[in-house]
Design a protein around this motif. Structure first.
Motif, PDB file in Angstrom:
ATOM      1  N   UNK A 214       0.924  -1.366   0.170  1.00  0.00           N
ATOM      2  CA  UNK A 214      -0.449   0.249  -0.307  1.00  0.00           C
ATOM      3  C   UNK A 214       1.141   1.377  -0.201  1.00  0.00           C
ATOM      4  N   UNK A 215       2.195   1.256   0.817  1.00  0.00           N
ATOM      5  CA  UNK A 215       2.589   2.623   0.477  1.00  0.00           C
ATOM      6  C   UNK A 215       3.738   2.685  -0.104  1.00  0.00           C
ATOM      7  N   UNK A 216       3.563   1.585  -0.995  1.00  0.00           N
ATOM      8  CA  UNK A 216       4.391   1.672  -2.657  1.00  0.00           C
ATOM      9  C   UNK A 216       3.611   2.137  -3.831  1.00  0.00           C
ATOM     10  N   UNK A 217       2.387   1.733  -3.431  1.00  0.00           N
ATOM     11  CA  UNK A 217       1.381   2.110  -4.348  1.00  0.00           C
ATOM     12  C   UNK A 217       1.049   3.598  -4.722  1.00  0.00           C
ATOM     13  N   UNK A 218       0.850   3.912  -3.200  1.00  0.00           N
ATOM     14  CA  UNK A 218       0.774   5.802  -3.193  1.00  0.00           C
ATOM     15  C   UNK A 218       2.078   6.396  -3.427  1.00  0.00           C
ATOM     16  N   UNK A 219       3.024   6.249  -2.411  1.00  0.00           N
ATOM     17  CA  UNK A 219       4.712   6.723  -3.300  1.00  0.00           C
ATOM     18  C   UNK A 219       4.521   6.687  -4.948  1.00  0.00           C
ATOM     19  N   UNK A 220       3.764   5.697  -5.053  1.00  0.00           N
ATOM     20  CA  UNK A 220       3.893   5.624  -6.898  1.00  0.00           C
ATOM     21  C   UNK A 220       3.274   6.565  -7.089  1.00  0.00           C
ATOM     22  N   UNK A 226       3.858   3.843 -12.417  1.00  0.00           N
ATOM     23  CA  UNK A 226       2.762   3.199 -12.808  1.00  0.00           C
ATOM     24  C   UNK A 226       2.918   2.350 -11.031  1.00  0.00           C
ATOM     25  N   UNK A 227       2.466   1.931 -10.175  1.00  0.00           N
ATOM     26  CA  UNK A 227       2.140   0.466  -9.425  1.00  0.00           C
ATOM     27  C   UNK A 227       1.668  -0.469 -10.074  1.00  0.00           C
ATOM     28  N   UNK A 228       2.426  -1.636 -10.139  1.00  0.00           N
ATOM     29  CA  UNK A 228       1.537  -3.155 -10.081  1.00  0.00           C
ATOM     30  C   UNK A 228       2.224  -4.008  -9.397  1.00  0.00           C
ATOM     31  N   UNK A 229       0.769  -4.857  -8.676  1.00  0.00           N
ATOM     32  CA  UNK A 229       1.110  -5.471  -7.699  1.00  0.00           C
ATOM     33  C   UNK A 229       1.233  -6.774  -8.258  1.00  0.00           C
ATOM     34  N   UNK A 230       1.961  -7.847  -7.280  1.00  0.00           N
ATOM     35  CA  UNK A 230       2.055  -9.652  -7.611  1.00  0.00           C
ATOM     36  C   UNK A 230       0.896 -10.332  -7.002  1.00  0.00           C
ATOM     37  N   UNK A 270       4.353 -11.050 -15.838  1.00  0.00           N
ATOM     38  CA  UNK A 270       3.585 -10.799 -15.935  1.00  0.00           C
ATOM     39  C   UNK A 270       3.391  -9.639 -15.344  1.00  0.00           C
ATOM     40  N   UNK A 271       3.627  -9.798 -13.991  1.00  0.00           N
ATOM     41  CA  UNK A 271       2.754  -7.709 -13.247  1.00  0.00           C
ATOM     42  C   UNK A 271       4.108  -7.495 -14.255  1.00  0.00           C
ATOM     43  N   UNK A 272       4.898  -6.792 -14.567  1.00  0.00           N
ATOM     44  CA  UNK A 272       5.115  -6.574 -15.460  1.00  0.00           C
ATOM     45  C   UNK A 272       4.640  -5.750 -16.757  1.00  0.00           C
ATOM     46  N   UNK A 273       4.528  -6.221 -17.497  1.00  0.00           N
ATOM     47  CA  UNK A 273       3.937  -6.866 -18.532  1.00  0.00           C
ATOM     48  C   UNK A 273       2.474  -5.976 -18.550  1.00  0.00           C
ATOM     49  N   UNK A 274       2.077  -6.087 -17.658  1.00  0.00           N
ATOM     50  CA  UNK A 274       0.423  -6.264 -17.698  1.00  0.00           C
ATOM     51  C   UNK A 274       0.358  -4.638 -17.654  1.00  0.00           C
ATOM     52  N   UNK A 275       1.900  -3.446 -16.605  1.00  0.00           N
ATOM     53  CA  UNK A 275       2.060  -2.135 -16.421  1.00  0.00           C
ATOM     54  C   UNK A 275       2.294  -1.705 -17.456  1.00  0.00           C
TER      55      UNK A 275
END
Length: 276
Positions: A214-220, A226-230, A270-275
């Protein structure tokens, strides 16, 4: 002996394993750079920054001159570059990296023309190696206290470190598409592990991963990355699942608590590709 604790004779191996989670060699972080054909998917080039989850610790097939950074040809950045043939590829991710060490030792790989940047970082900033050591070798109470301390660091000190790093990336590669990748939950709850940590410990570690992500996503998002969850990719493939893509205590010990080759190819790639 309780089934949830290892015998004393195994303690040295376990301690070495959790220490390996935070292994760092900033002097080796100058990186492995490989040029590929021009006129490709990432015109301007691709730079892979970050810690062991980007370097590929746990996947094997390490590049000889990457030393203790343990950059793997089975890591998601290398797999993506091999498939997409960017005009240049700088693979500088390093085991044990923190937001500060990435800023100090890896950003020199960036150029104003860089088109794509990926990065995983944050776990070492908040002491995940300490958490796993305490959880594997100590009592449940000690484990839960250690997790709580890490979560406090996520909320209090990590954001400023990420902000500083992200500003540095943007300054050196202002036109790049920057993808910040998160971390998987470590444990499949109610799974097939007969020994080791308690469900309370596993649950706490998973919740901490959610806070970190959550912290990573917010700061990004705040800087426009772009934040991509795995998490979705690894669901059903955590430690204690039928087909884990994450290693528990392993040998060699530096592979412990990292994605294996399947985790890199079927989780992170796949997480990188999706972003993109």
């Amino acid at each position: 002996m309780s089934v949830r604790r290892f015998r004393a004779s195994a303690s040295a191996l376990v301690l070495a394993a959790v220490t390996a989670l935070g292994l760092a060699n900033p002097a080796s972080a100058a990186g492995t750079t490989a040029s590929t054909s021009a006129g490709t998917a990432a015109v301007g080039g691709y730079v892979a920054l970050g810690d062991s989850y980007s370097s590929g610790v746990g996947a094997g097939s390490y590049i000889a001159d990457s030393g203790d950074c343990r950059r793997s040809t089975l890591a998601y950045p290398y797999l993506w570059a091999a498939k997409k043939s960017p005009s240049s590829f700088a693979f500088v991710a390093c085991a044990g990296a923190t937001s500060a060490s990435v800023a100090k030792s890896q950003l020199s790989a960036l150029r104003p023309s860089t088109a794509l940047v990926s990065v995983t970082v944050g776990g070492n900033d908040v002491g995940y190696a300490d958490v796993m050591r305490d959880c594997v070798l100590s009592t449940e109470a000690t484990c839960l206290k250690s997790v709580k301390t890490a979560v406090s660091r996520m909320n209090k000190s990590l954001p400023s470190g990420l902000d500083s790093l992200y500003r540095g990336i943007h300054a050196k590669a202002p036109r790049a598409h920057v993808v910040v990748l998160g971390y998987p939950r470590f444990y499949h709850l109610g799974g097939g592990c007969a020994a080791g940590l308690s469900e309370a410990e596993r649950s706490a570690i998973n919740r901490a991963a959610d806070v970190l992500n959550g912290v990573l996503a917010k700061r990004a998002a705040d800087i426009g990355f772009t934040y991509s969850s795995v998490v979705d990719e690894f669901t059903g493939h955590e430690i204690c699942s039928r087909a884990p893509w994450l290693r528990s205590v392993a040998f060699p010990v530096h592979n412990s608590y990292h994605p294996n080759a399947s985790g890199q190819a079927h989780g992170y790639l796949p997480a990188l590709r999706s972003a993109l």
